[in-house]
Scaffold this active site. Sequence first.
Site, short mmCIF file in Angstrom:
data_model
loop_
_atom_site.label_atom_id
_atom_site.label_comp_id
_atom_site.label_asym_id
_atom_site.label_seq_id
_atom_site.Cartn_x
_atom_site.Cartn_y
_atom_site.Cartn_z
N GLY A 184 0.80 -1.22 0.00
CA GLY A 184 0.00 0.00 0.00
C GLY A 184 0.84 1.27 0.00
O GLY A 184 2.07 1.24 0.03
N TYR A 185 0.15 2.39 -0.02
CA TYR A 185 0.79 3.70 -0.13
C TYR A 185 1.78 3.95 1.00
O TYR A 185 2.90 4.43 0.78
CB TYR A 185 -0.30 4.77 -0.13
CG TYR A 185 0.21 6.17 -0.37
CD1 TYR A 185 0.72 6.53 -1.61
CD2 TYR A 185 0.17 7.14 0.63
CE1 TYR A 185 1.18 7.82 -1.85
CE2 TYR A 185 0.62 8.42 0.40
CZ TYR A 185 1.13 8.76 -0.83
OH TYR A 185 1.59 10.03 -1.06
N GLY A 194 2.44 1.33 3.39
CA GLY A 194 3.07 0.05 3.67
C GLY A 194 4.38 -0.15 2.93
O GLY A 194 5.36 -0.67 3.49
N LYS A 198 -11.19 2.46 13.69
CA LYS A 198 -9.86 2.38 14.31
C LYS A 198 -9.97 2.25 15.82
O LYS A 198 -9.19 1.52 16.45
CB LYS A 198 -9.03 3.61 13.93
CG LYS A 198 -8.58 3.61 12.48
CD LYS A 198 -7.79 4.85 12.11
CE LYS A 198 -7.31 4.78 10.66
NZ LYS A 198 -6.54 5.98 10.25
N ARG A 246 -8.55 -0.61 18.29
CA ARG A 246 -7.79 -0.29 19.50
C ARG A 246 -8.37 -1.02 20.71
O ARG A 246 -7.64 -1.57 21.54
CB ARG A 246 -7.82 1.22 19.77
CG ARG A 246 -6.97 2.06 18.84
CD ARG A 246 -6.97 3.49 19.34
NE ARG A 246 -6.20 4.38 18.49
CZ ARG A 246 -5.86 5.63 18.83
NH1 ARG A 246 -6.23 6.10 20.01
NH2 ARG A 246 -5.16 6.39 18.00
N HIS A 274 -13.27 15.27 6.73
CA HIS A 274 -11.90 15.24 7.23
C HIS A 274 -11.20 16.58 7.05
O HIS A 274 -10.48 17.04 7.94
CB HIS A 274 -11.12 14.13 6.52
CG HIS A 274 -11.56 12.75 6.92
ND1 HIS A 274 -10.96 11.60 6.46
CD2 HIS A 274 -12.55 12.32 7.75
CE1 HIS A 274 -11.55 10.55 6.99
NE2 HIS A 274 -12.53 10.96 7.76
#
Length: 315
Positions: free
Chosen positions: A15-16, A18, A141, A145, A273
């Site tokens: 990935g971008y 990763g 996320k 967690r 965002h």
Amino acid sequence: MEINKSKVLIVGGTGYVGRRIVKASLQQGHETYVLQRRELGLYDIEKVQMLLSFKRLGARLVEASFSDHRSLVEAVRLADVVVCAMSGVPFRSHNILLQLKLVDAIKEAGNVKRFLPSEFGMDAGRMGHALAPGRITFDDKVTVRKAIEEARIPYTYVSANCFAGYFIGGLCDFNSLTPPKGKVHLYGDGNVKAIFVDEDDVGTYTIKAIDDPRTLNKTLYLRPSDNILSQRQLVEMYESLSGKRVETVLIPEKDFLASMAGLDYIGQIGVGHYYHIFYEGSLTNFEIGAGGVEASELYPEVRYTRMDDYMKQYL
């Protein structure tokens, strides 16, 4: 005396973010394993070739599948540290909750001394107030967690703020990744501070943190001081470097929020965002407390990329 370097398993290595983490792990001398999903060879030649390029650099490819729990457990048992960089952005693929299967595998394997789940953006733990539909990113996320902490898996969360590639070229204009042809839209008065980080530096700091006791069970914030900038400062930086004047068009808060109504699901998430970053100042409106540490302070030896240097590639 140098401590023994952990063996690292990277999930989402093509990935971008990763791919940067894989390279950083190899560069910093870690025995590096990259998960190769069994389904990959069926449809994505570019990712297969990227994995082979990692292999040539010294990484070891480990075949496993999220639909095969046993294969995940076996992959996890190869490493001391697991870093996950699966995509959490809806315009690519939103796979955050797949990590719950990885949490189960880590819990069963019992050997992992640190897990870094896919975070790398805004601190999800501070975004409980986020606007729908964009809040799904943060909610998922936080769900991961919660599973990590309930399983008592040692962790580090990485808050990398704004990836420079998505913001710097277009001077943070929502509709562009490359420099403006004459004007740029400023959010509010354009003076709210955000934080921009070179993607390669994200990889470097992430791997620096994996064996560091100071980052254990904490959030690592990437806040390099020279890269805490407002949108207006980025426009001025571009003008200085390019010798061109840029017309700025101010977008009042209410108008920006109203623009969400005419957008598709992905666009609505993006507006939400951007609103939190450039109107609320959600990246910079808090002090790092006892639960966090700052990367450039922990690792002053890293010569991070300043945004004026990053911007030069677009000129």
